[in-house]
Design a protein around this motif. Structure first.
Motif, PDB file in Angstrom:
ATOM      1  N   PRO A 187       0.895  -0.836   0.107  1.00 30.10           N
ATOM      2  CA  PRO A 187      -0.076   0.091  -0.006  1.00 30.10           C
ATOM      3  C   PRO A 187       0.886   1.267  -0.021  1.00 30.10           C
ATOM      4  O   PRO A 187       1.921   1.371   0.707  1.00 30.10           O
ATOM      5  CB  PRO A 187      -0.676  -0.188   1.253  1.00 30.10           C
ATOM      6  N   LEU A 188       0.471   2.410  -0.544  1.00 28.55           N
ATOM      7  CA  LEU A 188       1.468   3.530  -0.704  1.00 28.55           C
ATOM      8  C   LEU A 188       1.477   4.087   0.583  1.00 28.55           C
ATOM      9  O   LEU A 188       2.267   4.472   1.190  1.00 28.55           O
ATOM     10  CB  LEU A 188       0.573   4.784  -1.561  1.00 28.55           C
ATOM     11  N   MET A 189       0.300   3.953   1.547  1.00 31.04           N
ATOM     12  CA  MET A 189       0.549   4.331   3.036  1.00 31.04           C
ATOM     13  C   MET A 189      -0.514   3.215   3.769  1.00 31.04           C
ATOM     14  O   MET A 189      -1.406   2.658   3.218  1.00 31.04           O
ATOM     15  CB  MET A 189      -0.120   5.730   3.264  1.00 31.04           C
ATOM     16  N   LYS A 190      -0.375   3.330   5.178  1.00 29.10           N
ATOM     17  CA  LYS A 190      -1.105   2.455   6.041  1.00 29.10           C
ATOM     18  C   LYS A 190      -2.594   2.860   6.103  1.00 29.10           C
ATOM     19  O   LYS A 190      -3.400   2.032   6.591  1.00 29.10           O
ATOM     20  CB  LYS A 190      -0.460   2.173   7.194  1.00 29.10           C
ATOM     21  N   LYS A 191      -2.822   4.175   5.802  1.00 27.07           N
ATOM     22  CA  LYS A 191      -4.225   4.758   6.250  1.00 27.07           C
ATOM     23  C   LYS A 191      -5.064   4.880   4.920  1.00 27.07           C
ATOM     24  O   LYS A 191      -4.768   4.401   3.965  1.00 27.07           O
ATOM     25  CB  LYS A 191      -3.883   5.979   6.867  1.00 27.07           C
ATOM     26  N   ASP A 192      -6.211   5.482   5.253  1.00 28.26           N
ATOM     27  CA  ASP A 192      -7.273   5.632   4.348  1.00 28.26           C
ATOM     28  C   ASP A 192      -7.609   4.741   3.458  1.00 28.26           C
ATOM     29  O   ASP A 192      -8.126   4.596   2.309  1.00 28.26           O
ATOM     30  CB  ASP A 192      -6.618   6.764   3.437  1.00 28.26           C
ATOM     31  N   GLY A 193      -7.689   3.510   4.142  1.00 28.59           N
ATOM     32  CA  GLY A 193      -8.090   2.451   3.347  1.00 28.59           C
ATOM     33  C   GLY A 193      -7.154   1.603   2.344  1.00 28.59           C
ATOM     34  O   GLY A 193      -7.543   0.630   1.634  1.00 28.59           O
ATOM     35  N   LEU A 194      -5.985   2.182   2.184  1.00 33.36           N
ATOM     36  CA  LEU A 194      -5.136   1.553   1.271  1.00 33.36           C
ATOM     37  C   LEU A 194      -4.440   0.090   1.771  1.00 33.36           C
ATOM     38  O   LEU A 194      -4.256  -0.683   0.721  1.00 33.36           O
ATOM     39  CB  LEU A 194      -3.836   2.450   1.198  1.00 33.36           C
ATOM     40  N   ALA A 195      -4.273   0.102   2.930  1.00 37.05           N
ATOM     41  CA  ALA A 195      -3.533  -1.028   3.578  1.00 37.05           C
ATOM     42  C   ALA A 195      -4.618  -2.250   3.374  1.00 37.05           C
ATOM     43  O   ALA A 195      -4.177  -3.680   2.914  1.00 37.05           O
ATOM     44  CB  ALA A 195      -3.215  -1.112   5.075  1.00 37.05           C
ATOM     45  N   ARG A 202      14.140  -3.313  -1.303  1.00 40.28           N
ATOM     46  CA  ARG A 202      14.309  -4.577  -0.580  1.00 40.28           C
ATOM     47  C   ARG A 202      13.796  -5.526  -1.541  1.00 40.28           C
ATOM     48  O   ARG A 202      14.567  -6.777  -1.381  1.00 40.28           O
ATOM     49  CB  ARG A 202      13.548  -4.404   0.686  1.00 40.28           C
ATOM     50  N   THR A 203      12.837  -5.549  -2.169  1.00 45.73           N
ATOM     51  CA  THR A 203      12.564  -6.406  -3.127  1.00 45.73           C
ATOM     52  C   THR A 203      13.424  -6.503  -4.137  1.00 45.73           C
ATOM     53  O   THR A 203      13.453  -7.850  -4.883  1.00 45.73           O
ATOM     54  CB  THR A 203      10.900  -6.227  -3.578  1.00 45.73           C
ATOM     55  N   ASP A 204      13.987  -5.448  -4.834  1.00 45.31           N
ATOM     56  CA  ASP A 204      14.995  -5.763  -5.926  1.00 45.31           C
ATOM     57  C   ASP A 204      16.084  -6.354  -5.358  1.00 45.31           C
ATOM     58  O   ASP A 204      16.419  -7.224  -6.047  1.00 45.31           O
ATOM     59  CB  ASP A 204      15.483  -4.305  -6.291  1.00 45.31           C
ATOM     60  N   GLU A 205      16.535  -6.532  -4.163  1.00 47.15           N
ATOM     61  CA  GLU A 205      17.752  -7.112  -3.641  1.00 47.15           C
ATOM     62  C   GLU A 205      17.501  -8.465  -3.487  1.00 47.15           C
ATOM     63  O   GLU A 205      18.503  -9.381  -3.694  1.00 47.15           O
ATOM     64  CB  GLU A 205      17.989  -6.600  -2.398  1.00 47.15           C
ATOM     65  N   ILE A 206      16.201  -9.057  -3.291  1.00 51.98           N
ATOM     66  CA  ILE A 206      15.827 -10.396  -3.294  1.00 51.98           C
ATOM     67  C   ILE A 206      15.494 -11.191  -4.539  1.00 51.98           C
ATOM     68  O   ILE A 206      15.144 -12.267  -4.733  1.00 51.98           O
ATOM     69  CB  ILE A 206      14.699 -10.709  -2.246  1.00 51.98           C
ATOM     70  N   GLY A 207      15.548 -10.272  -5.757  1.00 51.14           N
ATOM     71  CA  GLY A 207      15.081 -10.686  -6.896  1.00 51.14           C
ATOM     72  C   GLY A 207      13.492 -10.755  -7.321  1.00 51.14           C
ATOM     73  O   GLY A 207      13.163 -11.375  -8.175  1.00 51.14           O
ATOM     74  N   THR A 208      12.688 -10.100  -6.623  1.00 47.88           N
ATOM     75  CA  THR A 208      11.177  -9.955  -6.710  1.00 47.88           C
ATOM     76  C   THR A 208      11.048  -9.097  -8.145  1.00 47.88           C
ATOM     77  O   THR A 208      11.610  -8.055  -8.342  1.00 47.88           O
ATOM     78  CB  THR A 208      10.449  -9.091  -5.730  1.00 47.88           C
ATOM     79  N   PRO A 209      10.653  -9.891  -9.235  1.00 50.23           N
ATOM     80  CA  PRO A 209      10.494  -9.323 -10.472  1.00 50.23           C
ATOM     81  C   PRO A 209       9.542  -8.049 -10.676  1.00 50.23           C
ATOM     82  O   PRO A 209       9.559  -7.257 -11.375  1.00 50.23           O
ATOM     83  CB  PRO A 209      10.175 -10.392 -11.484  1.00 50.23           C
ATOM     84  N   TRP A 210       8.260  -7.946  -9.891  1.00 53.37           N
ATOM     85  CA  TRP A 210       7.332  -7.218 -10.050  1.00 53.37           C
ATOM     86  C   TRP A 210       6.668  -6.676  -8.625  1.00 53.37           C
ATOM     87  O   TRP A 210       6.725  -7.660  -7.783  1.00 53.37           O
ATOM     88  CB  TRP A 210       6.020  -7.693 -10.880  1.00 53.37           C
ATOM     89  N   ALA A 211       6.265  -5.612  -8.632  1.00 52.88           N
ATOM     90  CA  ALA A 211       5.673  -4.996  -7.373  1.00 52.88           C
ATOM     91  C   ALA A 211       4.357  -4.231  -7.778  1.00 52.88           C
ATOM     92  O   ALA A 211       4.340  -3.437  -8.784  1.00 52.88           O
ATOM     93  CB  ALA A 211       6.723  -4.136  -6.618  1.00 52.88           C
ATOM     94  N   VAL A 212       3.524  -4.616  -6.770  1.00 49.30           N
ATOM     95  CA  VAL A 212       2.096  -3.869  -7.195  1.00 49.30           C
ATOM     96  C   VAL A 212       1.827  -2.815  -5.993  1.00 49.30           C
ATOM     97  O   VAL A 212       2.031  -3.168  -4.982  1.00 49.30           O
ATOM     98  CB  VAL A 212       1.024  -4.999  -7.000  1.00 49.30           C
ATOM     99  N   THR A 213       1.750  -1.705  -6.328  1.00 46.04           N
ATOM    100  CA  THR A 213       1.379  -0.758  -5.375  1.00 46.04           C
ATOM    101  C   THR A 213      -0.032  -0.183  -5.414  1.00 46.04           C
ATOM    102  O   THR A 213      -0.706   0.088  -6.576  1.00 46.04           O
ATOM    103  CB  THR A 213       2.449   0.593  -5.688  1.00 46.04           C
ATOM    104  N   ILE A 214      -0.677   0.029  -4.395  1.00 48.61           N
ATOM    105  CA  ILE A 214      -2.043   0.358  -4.111  1.00 48.61           C
ATOM    106  C   ILE A 214      -1.923   1.878  -3.706  1.00 48.61           C
ATOM    107  O   ILE A 214      -1.324   2.072  -2.667  1.00 48.61           O
ATOM    108  CB  ILE A 214      -2.678  -0.553  -2.981  1.00 48.61           C
ATOM    109  N   ASP A 215      -2.577   2.597  -4.449  1.00 45.97           N
ATOM    110  CA  ASP A 215      -2.524   4.053  -4.109  1.00 45.97           C
ATOM    111  C   ASP A 215      -3.746   4.598  -4.074  1.00 45.97           C
ATOM    112  O   ASP A 215      -5.104   3.988  -4.295  1.00 45.97           O
ATOM    113  CB  ASP A 215      -1.504   4.877  -5.084  1.00 45.97           C
ATOM    114  N   TYR A 216      -4.052   6.117  -3.958  1.00 49.49           N
ATOM    115  CA  TYR A 216      -5.267   6.553  -3.966  1.00 49.49           C
ATOM    116  C   TYR A 216      -6.198   6.512  -5.357  1.00 49.49           C
ATOM    117  O   TYR A 216      -7.376   6.407  -5.236  1.00 49.49           O
ATOM    118  CB  TYR A 216      -5.112   8.275  -3.696  1.00 49.49           C
ATOM    119  N   GLU A 217      -5.297   6.519  -6.433  1.00 52.66           N
ATOM    120  CA  GLU A 217      -5.965   6.043  -7.638  1.00 52.66           C
ATOM    121  C   GLU A 217      -6.937   4.952  -7.655  1.00 52.66           C
ATOM    122  O   GLU A 217      -7.643   4.780  -8.422  1.00 52.66           O
ATOM    123  CB  GLU A 217      -4.809   6.310  -8.686  1.00 52.66           C
ATOM    124  N   THR A 218      -6.142   3.842  -7.097  1.00 49.48           N
ATOM    125  CA  THR A 218      -6.684   2.640  -6.772  1.00 49.48           C
ATOM    126  C   THR A 218      -8.136   2.627  -6.079  1.00 49.48           C
ATOM    127  O   THR A 218      -9.313   1.800  -6.718  1.00 49.48           O
ATOM    128  CB  THR A 218      -5.921   1.576  -6.132  1.00 49.48           C
TER     129      THR A 218
END
Length: 188
Positions: free
Chosen positions: A54-62, A92-108
């Motif tokens: 989540p972009l932030m922990k608040k406002d329903g994003l988490a 952190r995810t780049d360092e362990i080799g995670t190919p994709w990250a999904v970010t949930i933001d206010y647009e979501t």
């Protein structure tokens, strides 16, 4: 004198070491002058396939991020992270080799789309949540084009040439499960 090599080692230890050494990458950030480490593993052998933030922990994003995590975890190895800034989570995810990250933001919350970030280029695209699983599956199987993402089969062929023929076949069958690459290796 005839040179010779005795190969007493069996198993995947050496193969895994070669893959890790090949995937390890350090890039200098031009702005901060920091060295950023990435493990550029093929998505099919990466320990974590998708990171969900989540972009932030608040406002329903988490809560929305946890919904997306629940949706994707049945098909992919996923990791949920809400600690620290998004930039640090990406690192952190780049360092362990995670190919994709999904970010949930206010647009979501407004249009039900998420940001999908690719590890190697750090490029981002917006994807509808309803199409996310299908989009990632296509990317993982190289059925969809992320312009910067084209796996260089010749690079992996050169890497695999150093391995014994039996180990090559085992590696390809057990790890990559990619018929095109299997046929290329068998033809060598």
């Amino acid at each position: 004198v005839v040179p010779f090599v005795i190969e007493p080692s069996f198993g995947l230890d050496r193969t895994i070491m070669v893959l890790l050494l090949d995937a390890y990458s350090e890039e200098k950030d031009e702005k901060t002058k920091e060295i950023k480490v990435k493990l550029k593993l093929h998505p099919k052998i990466s320990p974590v396939g998708i990171a969900i933030f989540p972009l932030m922990k608040k406002d329903g994003l988490a809560e929305k991020a946890k919904e997306v995590f629940e949706l994707l975890k049945t098909e992919f190895v996923c990791e949920y992270d809400e600690s620290g800034s998004v930039g640090k989570r990406y690192a952190r995810t780049d360092e362990i080799g995670t190919p994709w990250a999904v970010t949930i933001d206010y647009e979501t919350l407004k249009d039900k789309t998420v940001t999908l970030r690719e590890r190697d280029t750090t490029e981002q695209v917006r994807v509808k949540i309803s199409e996310l699983e299908k989009s990632i599956t296509k990317l993982m199987n190289n059925e969809s084009k992320w312009e910067a993402r084209k796996w260089d089969r010749n690079k992996y062929l050169k890497l695999i040439e150093v391995l014994s023929k039996r180990t090559r076949i085992r590696l390809i069958v057990n790890i990559f499960k990619d018929e095109g690459l299997i046929n290329l290796i068998k033809s060598k």
